[in-house]
Motif scaffolding. Structure first.
Motif, PDB file in Angstrom:
ATOM      1  N   GLY A 222     -11.216  41.787  35.889  1.00 40.37           N
ATOM      2  CA  GLY A 222     -12.574  41.362  36.185  1.00 40.37           C
ATOM      3  C   GLY A 222     -13.657  42.319  35.754  1.00 40.37           C
ATOM      4  N   GLY A 223     -13.276  43.466  35.230  1.00 38.81           N
ATOM      5  CA  GLY A 223     -14.285  44.411  34.775  1.00 38.81           C
ATOM      6  C   GLY A 223     -14.951  43.940  33.495  1.00 38.81           C
ATOM      7  N   GLY A 224     -15.987  44.675  33.100  1.00 36.56           N
ATOM      8  CA  GLY A 224     -16.687  44.322  31.882  1.00 36.56           C
ATOM      9  C   GLY A 224     -18.033  44.994  31.794  1.00 36.56           C
ATOM     10  N   LEU A 225     -18.830  44.519  30.850  1.00 38.15           N
ATOM     11  CA  LEU A 225     -20.182  45.033  30.642  1.00 38.15           C
ATOM     12  C   LEU A 225     -21.182  44.072  31.271  1.00 38.15           C
ATOM     13  CD1 LEU A 225     -22.253  46.926  29.244  1.00 38.15           C
ATOM     14  CD2 LEU A 225     -22.024  45.456  27.218  1.00 38.15           C
ATOM     15  N   VAL A 226     -22.077  44.592  32.077  1.00 31.83           N
ATOM     16  CA  VAL A 226     -23.070  43.770  32.752  1.00 31.83           C
ATOM     17  C   VAL A 226     -24.403  44.511  32.766  1.00 31.83           C
ATOM     18  CG1 VAL A 226     -22.466  44.653  35.042  1.00 31.83           C
ATOM     19  CG2 VAL A 226     -23.504  42.391  34.822  1.00 31.83           C
ATOM     20  N   GLN A 227     -25.480  43.764  32.764  1.00 29.64           N
ATOM     21  CA  GLN A 227     -26.804  44.369  32.812  1.00 29.64           C
ATOM     22  C   GLN A 227     -27.141  44.802  34.241  1.00 29.64           C
ATOM     23  OE1 GLN A 227     -29.588  41.588  31.110  1.00 29.64           O
ATOM     24  NE2 GLN A 227     -29.084  42.198  29.022  1.00 29.64           N
ATOM     25  N   PRO A 228     -28.030  45.780  34.386  1.00 35.53           N
ATOM     26  CA  PRO A 228     -28.468  46.158  35.730  1.00 35.53           C
ATOM     27  C   PRO A 228     -28.994  44.944  36.496  1.00 35.53           C
ATOM     28  CG  PRO A 228     -29.213  47.777  34.149  1.00 35.53           C
ATOM     29  CD  PRO A 228     -28.617  46.646  33.348  1.00 35.53           C
ATOM     30  N   GLY A 229     -28.610  44.863  37.759  1.00 38.54           N
ATOM     31  CA  GLY A 229     -28.969  43.720  38.579  1.00 38.54           C
ATOM     32  C   GLY A 229     -27.963  42.584  38.537  1.00 38.54           C
ATOM     33  N   GLY A 230     -27.012  42.678  37.648  1.00 41.21           N
ATOM     34  CA  GLY A 230     -26.014  41.635  37.502  1.00 41.21           C
ATOM     35  C   GLY A 230     -24.879  41.754  38.503  1.00 41.21           C
ATOM     36  N   SER A 231     -23.891  40.856  38.337  1.00 38.43           N
ATOM     37  CA  SER A 231     -22.767  40.784  39.269  1.00 38.43           C
ATOM     38  C   SER A 231     -21.448  40.717  38.524  1.00 38.43           C
ATOM     39  CB  SER A 231     -22.888  39.544  40.166  1.00 38.43           C
ATOM     40  OG  SER A 231     -24.060  39.571  40.944  1.00 38.43           O
ATOM     41  N   LEU A 232     -20.414  41.214  39.188  1.00 37.64           N
ATOM     42  CA  LEU A 232     -19.046  41.089  38.714  1.00 37.64           C
ATOM     43  C   LEU A 232     -18.152  40.905  39.930  1.00 37.64           C
ATOM     44  CD1 LEU A 232     -18.613  43.914  36.023  1.00 37.64           C
ATOM     45  CD2 LEU A 232     -18.580  41.457  35.591  1.00 37.64           C
TER      46      LEU A 232
ATOM     47  N   GLN B 100     -16.465  41.821  45.270  1.00 33.48           N
ATOM     48  CA  GLN B 100     -17.661  41.181  44.716  1.00 33.48           C
ATOM     49  C   GLN B 100     -18.756  42.225  44.643  1.00 33.48           C
ATOM     50  OE1 GLN B 100     -18.209  37.929  43.590  1.00 33.48           O
ATOM     51  NE2 GLN B 100     -20.189  38.763  42.935  1.00 33.48           N
ATOM     52  N   MET B 101     -19.276  42.429  43.447  1.00 33.91           N
ATOM     53  CA  MET B 101     -20.281  43.468  43.234  1.00 33.91           C
ATOM     54  C   MET B 101     -21.568  42.807  42.762  1.00 33.91           C
ATOM     55  SD  MET B 101     -17.940  46.414  41.437  1.00 33.91           S
ATOM     56  CE  MET B 101     -17.790  45.509  39.889  1.00 33.91           C
ATOM     57  N   ASN B 102     -22.602  42.925  43.561  1.00 34.08           N
ATOM     58  CA  ASN B 102     -23.915  42.371  43.224  1.00 34.08           C
ATOM     59  C   ASN B 102     -24.927  43.486  43.056  1.00 34.08           C
ATOM     60  OD1 ASN B 102     -22.821  39.761  43.566  1.00 34.08           O
ATOM     61  ND2 ASN B 102     -23.342  39.751  45.752  1.00 34.08           N
ATOM     62  N   SER B 103     -26.054  43.149  42.461  1.00 35.21           N
ATOM     63  CA  SER B 103     -27.145  44.115  42.270  1.00 35.21           C
ATOM     64  C   SER B 103     -26.622  45.411  41.662  1.00 35.21           C
ATOM     65  CB  SER B 103     -27.835  44.400  43.607  1.00 35.21           C
ATOM     66  OG  SER B 103     -28.330  43.212  44.177  1.00 35.21           O
ATOM     67  N   LEU B 104     -25.848  45.270  40.619  1.00 30.64           N
ATOM     68  CA  LEU B 104     -25.214  46.444  40.011  1.00 30.64           C
ATOM     69  C   LEU B 104     -26.240  47.380  39.390  1.00 30.64           C
ATOM     70  CD1 LEU B 104     -22.093  44.672  38.569  1.00 30.64           C
ATOM     71  CD2 LEU B 104     -22.039  46.663  40.069  1.00 30.64           C
ATOM     72  N   LYS B 105     -25.923  48.672  39.476  1.00 27.47           N
ATOM     73  CA  LYS B 105     -26.786  49.723  38.963  1.00 27.47           C
ATOM     74  C   LYS B 105     -26.031  50.526  37.902  1.00 27.47           C
ATOM     75  CE  LYS B 105     -28.709  50.327  43.621  1.00 27.47           C
ATOM     76  NZ  LYS B 105     -28.949  51.298  44.723  1.00 27.47           N
ATOM     77  N   PRO B 106     -26.742  51.186  37.018  1.00 23.17           N
ATOM     78  CA  PRO B 106     -26.048  52.023  36.030  1.00 23.17           C
ATOM     79  C   PRO B 106     -25.102  53.043  36.667  1.00 23.17           C
ATOM     80  CG  PRO B 106     -28.323  51.725  35.385  1.00 23.17           C
ATOM     81  CD  PRO B 106     -28.189  51.119  36.756  1.00 23.17           C
TER      82      PRO B 106
ATOM     83  N   THR C 209      -9.765  49.097  36.045  1.00 24.85           N
ATOM     84  CA  THR C 209     -10.547  48.192  35.194  1.00 24.85           C
ATOM     85  C   THR C 209     -11.933  48.799  35.009  1.00 24.85           C
ATOM     86  OG1 THR C 209     -11.268  45.892  34.885  1.00 24.85           O
ATOM     87  CG2 THR C 209     -11.318  46.735  37.143  1.00 24.85           C
ATOM     88  N   GLN C 210     -12.406  48.785  33.780  1.00 25.12           N
ATOM     89  CA  GLN C 210     -13.674  49.436  33.450  1.00 25.12           C
ATOM     90  C   GLN C 210     -14.851  48.537  33.808  1.00 25.12           C
ATOM     91  OE1 GLN C 210     -14.384  52.614  31.886  1.00 25.12           O
ATOM     92  NE2 GLN C 210     -16.464  52.036  32.486  1.00 25.12           N
ATOM     93  N   VAL C 211     -15.818  49.119  34.491  1.00 28.36           N
ATOM     94  CA  VAL C 211     -17.087  48.450  34.777  1.00 28.36           C
ATOM     95  C   VAL C 211     -18.198  49.276  34.150  1.00 28.36           C
ATOM     96  CG1 VAL C 211     -18.725  47.797  36.579  1.00 28.36           C
ATOM     97  CG2 VAL C 211     -16.279  47.367  36.898  1.00 28.36           C
ATOM     98  N   THR C 212     -18.980  48.643  33.299  1.00 27.09           N
ATOM     99  CA  THR C 212     -20.099  49.321  32.650  1.00 27.09           C
ATOM    100  C   THR C 212     -21.374  48.548  32.927  1.00 27.09           C
ATOM    101  OG1 THR C 212     -18.641  50.122  30.873  1.00 27.09           O
ATOM    102  CG2 THR C 212     -21.025  50.186  30.485  1.00 27.09           C
ATOM    103  N   VAL C 213     -22.340  49.234  33.517  1.00 20.79           N
ATOM    104  CA  VAL C 213     -23.630  48.622  33.844  1.00 20.79           C
ATOM    105  C   VAL C 213     -24.680  49.259  32.937  1.00 20.79           C
ATOM    106  CG1 VAL C 213     -25.287  48.079  35.644  1.00 20.79           C
ATOM    107  CG2 VAL C 213     -22.860  48.359  36.222  1.00 20.79           C
ATOM    108  N   SER C 214     -25.171  48.467  32.006  1.00 22.23           N
ATOM    109  CA  SER C 214     -26.095  49.009  31.017  1.00 22.23           C
ATOM    110  C   SER C 214     -26.910  47.892  30.396  1.00 22.23           C
ATOM    111  CB  SER C 214     -25.315  49.744  29.917  1.00 22.23           C
ATOM    112  OG  SER C 214     -26.183  50.185  28.889  1.00 22.23           O
ATOM    113  N   SER C 215     -28.134  48.217  30.033  1.00 25.19           N
ATOM    114  CA  SER C 215     -28.980  47.250  29.341  1.00 25.19           C
ATOM    115  C   SER C 215     -28.846  47.426  27.829  1.00 25.19           C
ATOM    116  CB  SER C 215     -30.429  47.408  29.778  1.00 25.19           C
ATOM    117  OG  SER C 215     -30.866  48.725  29.580  1.00 25.19           O
TER     118      SER C 215
END
Length: 112
Positions: A8-18, A81-87, A106-112
């Motif tokens: 379930g990991g991945g790349l998501v923008q700040p404020g996003g969810s995984l 469940q991860m919401n409001s993700l931050k860098p 699993t890698q989680v990357t929060v970046s714009s």
């Protein structure tokens, strides 16, 4: 011994969810404590959240109000469940069972 597989990991923008999943095999996760930990580059592994065999839940202060841990006994799977993700949430996330068994992460990357 239990085998744990995170996904379930991945790349998501700040404020996003995984939503991360930790699927267990070999043992029933509900008989013990299952936790999520994370490790960012250059930092030590840190506690994120835990659900006990009795259903008690604990969170690190840094994720309270944003992350939710849950367990599906029928699927022998624990979710995060991860919401409001931050860098600063960027890290490899690991599942742990009973303080002894670890998944591969699993890698989680929060970046714009």
């Amino acid at each position: 011994q239990v085998q744990l597989v995170e996904s379930g990991g991945g790349l998501v923008q700040p404020g996003g969810s995984l939503r991360l999943s930790c699927a267990g095999s070999g043992r029933i996760l509900s008989i013990g404590h299952t936790g999520w930990y994370r490790q960012a580059p250059g930092k030590e592994r840190e506690f994120v959240a835990r659900i006990t065999s009795g259903g008690q839940i604990n969170y690190a202060d840094s994720v309270k109000g944003r992350f939710t841990i849950s367990r599906d006994n029928a699927k022998n799977t624990v979710y995060l469940q991860m919401n409001s993700l931050k860098p600063e949430d960027t890290a490899v996330y690991y599942c742990n069972f009973a303080g002894t068994d670890w998944g591969q992460g699993t890698q989680v990357t929060v970046s714009s």
